[in-house]
Design an enzyme around this catalytic site. Sequence first.
Site, short mmCIF file in Angstrom:
data_model
loop_
_atom_site.label_atom_id
_atom_site.label_comp_id
_atom_site.label_asym_id
_atom_site.label_seq_id
_atom_site.Cartn_x
_atom_site.Cartn_y
_atom_site.Cartn_z
N ASN A 9 11.23 2.98 12.45
CA ASN A 9 11.70 2.04 11.44
C ASN A 9 13.13 2.45 11.05
O ASN A 9 13.32 3.45 10.38
CB ASN A 9 10.77 2.10 10.22
CG ASN A 9 11.27 1.25 9.07
OD1 ASN A 9 12.16 0.42 9.24
ND2 ASN A 9 10.70 1.46 7.89
N LYS A 11 15.21 0.89 9.17
CA LYS A 11 15.59 0.48 7.81
C LYS A 11 16.99 -0.16 7.82
O LYS A 11 17.35 -0.79 8.81
CB LYS A 11 15.51 1.68 6.86
CG LYS A 11 14.18 2.42 7.01
CD LYS A 11 13.96 3.47 5.97
CE LYS A 11 12.65 4.20 6.26
NZ LYS A 11 12.27 5.12 5.21
N HIS A 94 5.71 -2.14 3.84
CA HIS A 94 6.33 -0.82 3.75
C HIS A 94 6.52 -0.46 2.27
O HIS A 94 6.83 -1.32 1.44
CB HIS A 94 7.68 -0.81 4.48
CG HIS A 94 8.21 0.58 4.65
ND1 HIS A 94 8.88 1.22 3.64
CD2 HIS A 94 8.12 1.45 5.68
CE1 HIS A 94 9.21 2.45 4.05
NE2 HIS A 94 8.76 2.61 5.28
N GLU A 166 1.03 5.73 5.10
CA GLU A 166 2.28 6.40 4.76
C GLU A 166 2.24 6.84 3.30
O GLU A 166 2.58 6.06 2.39
CB GLU A 166 3.46 5.45 4.96
CG GLU A 166 3.63 4.98 6.38
CD GLU A 166 5.08 4.61 6.66
OE1 GLU A 166 5.66 5.21 7.56
OE2 GLU A 166 5.63 3.75 5.95
C1 PEP Z 1 9.11 5.39 6.88
O1 PEP Z 1 10.01 4.96 6.18
O2 PEP Z 1 8.25 4.61 7.33
C2 PEP Z 1 9.08 6.81 7.17
C3 PEP Z 1 7.98 7.33 7.63
O3 PEP Z 1 10.24 7.51 6.90
P1 PEP Z 1 10.50 9.07 7.19
O4 PEP Z 1 9.99 9.36 8.58
O5 PEP Z 1 11.97 9.23 7.08
O6 PEP Z 1 9.75 9.83 6.17
#
Ligand code: PEP
Length: 249
Positions: A9, A11, A94, A166
Amino acid sequence: MRNKIVAGNWKMNNNQAETSALLSELSAKLPDTEAEVMVAPTYINLVSAIGDLEGSTIQVIAQNMHFAESGAYTGEISADMLLNVGIDTAIIGHSERRAYFGETDEILKKKVVAALQNNIRVMFCFGEELEDRKSGNHFNVVKSQLKNALFELDKSAWKNMILAYEPVWAIGTGETASPEQAQEMHAFIRETIAEAFDVNIANNVSILYGGSVKPGNAVEIFSKPDVDGGLIGGAALVADDFVAIIKAI
Ligand code: PEP
């Protein structure tokens, strides 16, 4: 059988030139893998990313989509618009969309339904905040996020569903759930899906872990039996790190 998946991702990072450069490095370094590998650049770069990846097995997916078919929703993108340029998977729910853009379970349910009705595969994200974990309420929170957005779906919808657990406290913080914490929650999620739908559905849905997955911790996290891969944020922006994580699966 459920698939192994590693998804990046991106972003709100990388302009078009940077997107092309990162994709070209990734394509050159991509290891042989049975896992599905996905990247989610920003909307404005989805079309060029598909062009950049022509002939590659890396899939381009969307970071979000709106639930309406079309209309007066300034700044939004519909399922049809994604399908029309060749995108068939969207991240929905998300934690940054929930926290910064007011996406509630109710809105997410509408998005999931709209995506599935349009044959868009859903990567549904959910996870508890730090206070929930500290107070021991994390299982309840996760169960209610799943219930509110997904429990009224038809059983047939699940073939187009990917789950991404997550924990919010682990996203972009450098703090990761331990492999044991991830496994414990993933097993709970599978059990919850089995109770609400059936064991077959639960056993066949891919459940990804997301939250500061890095080359140094990916092998251990991915070795857990209910962890089917990862949704990767920061480390997906560095080709060598993302490739190392793909190798870890
Ligand atoms: C995310 O934003 O889905 C994520 C897992 O970010 P990070 O790996 O940077 O923690």
